[in-house]
Design an enzyme around this catalytic site. Sequence first.
Site, PDB file in Angstrom:
ATOM      1  N   ASP A 218     -18.528   1.388  10.934  1.00 54.04           N
ATOM      2  CA  ASP A 218     -17.106   1.470  10.575  1.00 54.04           C
ATOM      3  C   ASP A 218     -16.861   2.611   9.594  1.00 54.04           C
ATOM      4  OD1 ASP A 218     -14.401   0.838  10.517  1.00 54.04           O
ATOM      5  OD2 ASP A 218     -14.624  -0.809   9.086  1.00 54.04           O
TER       6      ASP A 218
ATOM      7  N   GLU B 176       0.822  -1.214   0.000  1.00 49.08           N
ATOM      8  CA  GLU B 176       0.000   0.000   0.000  1.00 49.08           C
ATOM      9  C   GLU B 176       0.858   1.266   0.000  1.00 49.08           C
ATOM     10  OE1 GLU B 176      -2.948  -0.147   3.143  1.00 49.08           O
ATOM     11  OE2 GLU B 176      -3.915  -1.914   2.289  1.00 49.08           O
TER      12      GLU B 176
ATOM     13  N   ASN C 289     -13.345   4.926  13.296  1.00 49.82           N
ATOM     14  CA  ASN C 289     -14.676   4.469  13.689  1.00 49.82           C
ATOM     15  C   ASN C 289     -14.759   4.160  15.182  1.00 49.82           C
ATOM     16  OD1 ASN C 289     -12.989   2.088  12.506  1.00 49.82           O
ATOM     17  ND2 ASN C 289     -14.414   1.096  13.909  1.00 49.82           N
TER      18      ASN C 289
ATOM     19  N   VAL D 285       1.194 -14.400  -0.156  1.00 50.60           N
ATOM     20  CA  VAL D 285       0.423 -13.944   0.991  1.00 50.60           C
ATOM     21  C   VAL D 285       0.359 -15.068   2.012  1.00 50.60           C
ATOM     22  CG1 VAL D 285      -1.819 -13.140   1.762  1.00 50.60           C
ATOM     23  CG2 VAL D 285      -0.864 -12.332  -0.397  1.00 50.60           C
TER      24      VAL D 285
ATOM     25  N   LYS E 113     -15.284   7.222   4.079  1.00 51.36           N
ATOM     26  CA  LYS E 113     -15.963   5.964   3.753  1.00 51.36           C
ATOM     27  C   LYS E 113     -17.446   6.144   3.491  1.00 51.36           C
ATOM     28  CE  LYS E 113     -13.348   2.306   6.190  1.00 51.36           C
ATOM     29  NZ  LYS E 113     -13.484   1.353   7.329  1.00 51.36           N
TER      30      LYS E 113
ATOM     31  N   ASN F 218     -11.451   4.339   0.609  1.00 50.97           N
ATOM     32  CA  ASN F 218     -10.716   3.821   1.759  1.00 50.97           C
ATOM     33  C   ASN F 218      -9.374   4.537   1.902  1.00 50.97           C
ATOM     34  OD1 ASN F 218      -9.356   1.834   3.587  1.00 50.97           O
ATOM     35  ND2 ASN F 218     -11.316   0.795   3.409  1.00 50.97           N
TER      36      ASN F 218
ATOM     37  N   GLY G  43      -6.621   0.101  15.026  1.00 49.44           N
ATOM     38  CA  GLY G  43      -6.958  -0.869  16.076  1.00 49.44           C
ATOM     39  C   GLY G  43      -8.379  -0.760  16.599  1.00 49.44           C
ATOM     40  N   ALA G  44      -9.226   0.057  15.944  1.00 53.92           N
ATOM     41  CA  ALA G  44     -10.596   0.245  16.455  1.00 53.92           C
ATOM     42  C   ALA G  44     -11.422  -1.046  16.382  1.00 53.92           C
ATOM     43  CB  ALA G  44     -11.295   1.377  15.709  1.00 53.92           C
TER      44      ALA G  44
HETATM   45 CA    CA Z   1     -12.258   0.271  11.085  1.00 47.11          CA
END
Ligand code: CA
Length: 588
Positions: free
Chosen positions: A313, A78, A268, A556, A340, A401, A190-191
């Site tokens: 979210d 990314e 979120n 992956v 989002k 995103n 980390g939400a």
């Molecule tokens: Ca999230």
Amino acid sequence: MPRNLLLLAALVACFALAQQPKRVDDSALRKAAPDEWVTYGHDYAETHFSPLKQINADNVGRLGLAWSWETNTEGGIESTPLISNGVLYATGPWSVVFAVDARTGKEKWRYDPDIARVNGPRLCCGPVNRGVALYQGKVYVGTLDGRLIALDGETGKPVWSVQTTDPKEDHSITGAPRIVKGKVLIGNGGAEFAARGFLTAYDANTGKQAWRFYIVPGDPSKPFENPELEKAAKTWTGEWWKYGGGGTPWDGLAYDPQADLLYVGTGNGGPWNISIRSPQGGDNLYLSSIVALKPETGRMAWYYQEVPGDEWDYTASQPMILADLTINGKQRKVLLHAPKNGFFYVMDRITGELISAEPYAKNVTWAKSIDLKTGRPNFSPEARYGTTGSIVAPGAGGAHNWHPMAFSPLTGLVYIPGQESSMNYTPDPNFKFEKGRRTMGANIGIDLMKSLAPPPKPAGSTANAPPPAGFLVAWDPVTQKERWRIPYSGGFNGGVVATAGNLVFEGSSAGDFYAYNAETGAKLWEAKIAPGAATPVTYELDGKQYVSILAGRGVVVNFLGDNSGPKIKAPPSRVFTFVLDGKATVEP
Ligand code: CA
């Protein structure tokens, strides 16, 4: 001195000047050099726009590969590369950093912070990283296990390292740091593990903490860290602090040096389900908000909450762009945001006043509109999933995103890489809060992680939630209308760069790299790269303009990075660099 010696001395002086490495300092960050790419969004305004135009709408058909370099990493890519003094700095999965010669693709150094691949940090969305920051000879990276590390730019050796998170909590870092006035800024994610989000500023030289801004209030029986959080606590109910609350600012940051304001996009709510997190409701400040902070102190100047009482979210941590636009005959300093939730927001970045908001995605059902007087959404009553569940659009992957959008001051358009989606949110009847586990308090009709994972699966195993369909939309932020739209069969395509060559570049999740006419959207060029494109940049060296992009997923291990499940083979990830009349080929 004889005349020819004088001439020689002058030449030597010129040569020395030309060879003097350009340091990334405050002035370089304030005034982005056209030929380099020294901060994530190209400039403090995060425009992802380059004034270079050697490659343009007339000749882009001649673009060919200059070089490619295999990153030799496992997992999704990314990263937006940075370019300084002829070196390309980028990151791979597992917070690995590398420096590559931007002319040739030859590796200069590589740094692996040794994140545990097995039983390591708990991750929402794979072991990804979006890039580094550069400042005064150092390279800064935030790691999945919450460290902020300063590396020597020449050697890649660590100079200092600080743990920015509590290792007992489930924060992780995937976003690129930014540098403002000698401080390194770093957030966290980390939400989904109900972590309490915060942004921290560290001295760029020493790593000493300067300040920390928590996004959501903590336990009200203890002193609040600042009056902003005391105010925020009045918008929460129940015992939210036991769960953390969320709000993790994991990506979008921007800075206005004139206003001296730092803009933070917040995440979120955690747990997602508001009937668990804040059972009597409430806006739950400062979730899903743009927060403007003073970079010296970390104190808040203003906030604007996009989604009061989020439970879908709907992060506001998506990348934002600062621009100066004429709206209704008035010159406005604005902040542009496509979070989002599917609405495109134009706000006054000095005051936080909402100027306009209209949907940039076709499929937006959670709110009917945004009330410009109050700044609040007109929620659709059925959007709250209560005890029965509800199908809502966009889904948790968002209409947009992490993929950077771009703004061209020449066309006046914002280029948004997004997707249409919906999700069946249902409350989790078996919810039990457990630290170290996903604590969303809700089930979703499609498996979000699978819908993001390679290879793209037709996630529409439930009739209600079709797989995301991607788009690149050119959006006029003044009229809030679309100029053109390119459909993609799959969602989650790469980020965007716009150039003064009247071009927009974007790579697709399927592995193609495209150049479009920035005015019309006409497709002018395409090349094969690798599935899973990140975000392109462009730079100039020795009079030649290059376009670089990272793409690929490597082998992956497992999308969630916990080493469970089978390895999925995918083409190796690479840096692909293009130039006019480039003739290189990718070695098999
Ligand atoms: Ca999230």
